[in-house]
Design an enzyme around this catalytic site. Structure first.
Site, PDB file in Angstrom:
ATOM      1  N   ASN A  27      41.373  43.878  32.017  1.00  0.00           N
ATOM      2  CA  ASN A  27      41.095  42.616  32.715  1.00  0.00           C
ATOM      3  C   ASN A  27      40.213  41.780  31.799  1.00  0.00           C
ATOM      4  OD1 ASN A  27      40.392  40.537  34.373  1.00  0.00           O
ATOM      5  ND2 ASN A  27      39.147  41.762  35.795  1.00  0.00           N
ATOM      6  N   TRP A  28      40.853  40.812  31.138  1.00  0.00           N
ATOM      7  CA  TRP A  28      40.109  39.998  30.162  1.00  0.00           C
ATOM      8  C   TRP A  28      39.185  38.990  30.836  1.00  0.00           C
ATOM      9  CZ3 TRP A  28      44.796  38.628  26.467  1.00  0.00           C
ATOM     10  CH2 TRP A  28      45.100  39.747  25.690  1.00  0.00           C
ATOM     11  N   LYS A  29      39.321  38.830  32.144  1.00  0.00           N
ATOM     12  CA  LYS A  29      38.516  37.830  32.882  1.00  0.00           C
ATOM     13  C   LYS A  29      38.710  36.459  32.206  1.00  0.00           C
ATOM     14  CE  LYS A  29      35.592  41.535  34.552  1.00  0.00           C
ATOM     15  NZ  LYS A  29      34.266  42.020  34.937  1.00  0.00           N
TER      16      LYS A  29
ATOM     17  N   HIS B  90      39.116  40.619  43.458  1.00  0.00           N
ATOM     18  CA  HIS B  90      38.038  41.047  42.551  1.00  0.00           C
ATOM     19  C   HIS B  90      36.703  40.528  43.080  1.00  0.00           C
ATOM     20  CE1 HIS B  90      35.624  41.662  38.993  1.00  0.00           C
ATOM     21  NE2 HIS B  90      36.587  42.442  38.531  1.00  0.00           N
TER      22      HIS B  90
ATOM     23  N   GLU C  49      35.666  49.225  42.505  1.00  0.00           N
ATOM     24  CA  GLU C  49      34.714  48.758  41.493  1.00  0.00           C
ATOM     25  C   GLU C  49      33.352  48.527  42.153  1.00  0.00           C
ATOM     26  OE1 GLU C  49      36.936  46.722  37.996  1.00  0.00           O
ATOM     27  OE2 GLU C  49      36.650  45.244  39.554  1.00  0.00           O
TER      28      GLU C  49
ATOM     29  N   GLY D  88      29.961  45.413  34.549  1.00  0.00           N
ATOM     30  CA  GLY D  88      29.298  44.696  33.464  1.00  0.00           C
ATOM     31  C   GLY D  88      27.871  45.134  33.195  1.00  0.00           C
TER      32      GLY D  88
ATOM     33  N   SER E 160      32.191  49.414  33.915  1.00  0.00           N
ATOM     34  CA  SER E 160      31.595  49.977  32.689  1.00  0.00           C
ATOM     35  C   SER E 160      32.370  51.184  32.158  1.00  0.00           C
ATOM     36  CB  SER E 160      30.118  50.318  32.923  1.00  0.00           C
ATOM     37  OG  SER E 160      29.393  49.144  33.239  1.00  0.00           O
TER      38      SER E 160
ATOM     39  N   GLY F 219      36.946  45.947  32.062  1.00  0.00           N
ATOM     40  CA  GLY F 219      36.548  44.578  31.751  1.00  0.00           C
ATOM     41  C   GLY F 219      36.106  44.459  30.302  1.00  0.00           C
TER      42      GLY F 219
HETATM   43  P1  13P Z   1      33.329  45.970  33.118  1.00  0.00           P
HETATM   44  O1  13P Z   1      34.286  46.976  32.532  1.00  0.00           O
HETATM   45  O2  13P Z   1      32.909  44.930  32.139  1.00  0.00           O
HETATM   46  O3  13P Z   1      32.197  46.651  33.811  1.00  0.00           O
HETATM   47  O4  13P Z   1      34.133  45.172  34.234  1.00  0.00           O
HETATM   48  C1  13P Z   1      34.772  45.868  35.244  1.00  0.00           C
HETATM   49  C2  13P Z   1      35.648  44.921  35.967  1.00  0.00           C
HETATM   50  O5  13P Z   1      35.178  44.077  36.686  1.00  0.00           O
HETATM   51  C3  13P Z   1      37.097  45.036  35.731  1.00  0.00           C
HETATM   52  O6  13P Z   1      37.822  44.295  36.665  1.00  0.00           O
END
Ligand code: 13P
Length: 220
Positions: free
Chosen positions: A9-11, A96, A145, A151, A183, A204
């Site tokens: 998930n590149w956001k 999300h 999540e 994050g 994470s 992420g």
């Molecule tokens: P991180 O891997 O950066 O913690 O993010 C998780 C996330 O929100 C994936 O959708």
């Protein structure tokens, strides 16, 4: 249990050039992918080019989007609807925590997104941050999540994530897969994917680097 799903998930990151550069650097081969399905979720701006590159280079990667409109096609300025998504993507992330929090998406909006995705032939991956959250009945794949793990570098323990995944499956007969997100790194991914009730990971930050994400796929 089906394949483990490994999602990037590149956001809200990556230009088209950066997205294509990432795909060129991705180091996974079909032989490493027994029982694994790799899914990349780019921004809408990169969706078409990513999809074209994957097809032209026969990469063993499926495409997902990070969101979908709660409406069908029509007069909804700025929205990308499920039929448009279906042209490029097999999956869509819905619910999300970043969308619930920053864009005030509630259970009703999310249920509409799920219905429209399913009726358009796009598979929803429904995100929840704790075990008690409402999950629409059409959902088959959930991503758990926990907020404290997103994050932060503080992933959940595999045992806790596994017990939440089990509780989600026990409470929702239609759910076939529960993924863990928060994470995830090349170092910790296998601790999660080896758990009985965890059917993959949603990544992420560590998915932004093609080499890190390739290692996650290999280690999962
Ligand atoms: P991180 O891997 O950066 O913690 O993010 C998780 C996330 O929100 C994936 O959708």
């Amino acid at each position: 249990m089906g394949n483990h799903l490994i999602l990037a998930n590149w956001k809200s990151n990556k230009s088209v050039i950066e997205a294509l550069g990432w795909l060129k650097m991705l180091n996974i081969s079909e032989t490493n992918l027994e029982n694994k399905e790799v899914i990349v979720c780019p921004s809408f701006t990169a969706l078409q080019e990513v999809s074209k590159f994957v097809a032209e280079n026969s990469l063993p990667v499926k495409i997902g989007t990070q969101d979908v409109s709660p409406f069908k096609e029509g007069s909804y300025t700025g929205e990308i609807n499920a039929i448009q998504i279906k042209e490029f993507a097999k999956y869509v992330l819905i619910g999300h925590s970043e969308r619930r929090e920053n864009f005030h998406e509630d259970d009703n909006v999310l249920a509409n997104k799920v219905s429209i995705a399913v009726s358009s032939g796009v598979i929803p991956i429904y995100c929840v941050s704790d075990v008690g959250m409402k999950i629409p009945s059409e959902v088959k794949i959930v991503a758990y999540e926990p907020l404290s793990a997103i994050g932060t570098g503080n992933s959940d323990t595999p045992e806790d994530a596994n017990s939440v995944a089990k509780a989600i499956k026990d409470a929702n007969a239609n759910i076939t897969s529960v993924l863990y997100g928060g994470s995830v790194t090349p170092e910790n991914v296998a601790n999660f994917t080896k758990m009985e009730n965890i059917d993959g990971v949603l990544v992420g930050k560590a998915s932004l680097d093609a080499s890190d994400f390739s290692k996650i796929v290999q280690n999962a």
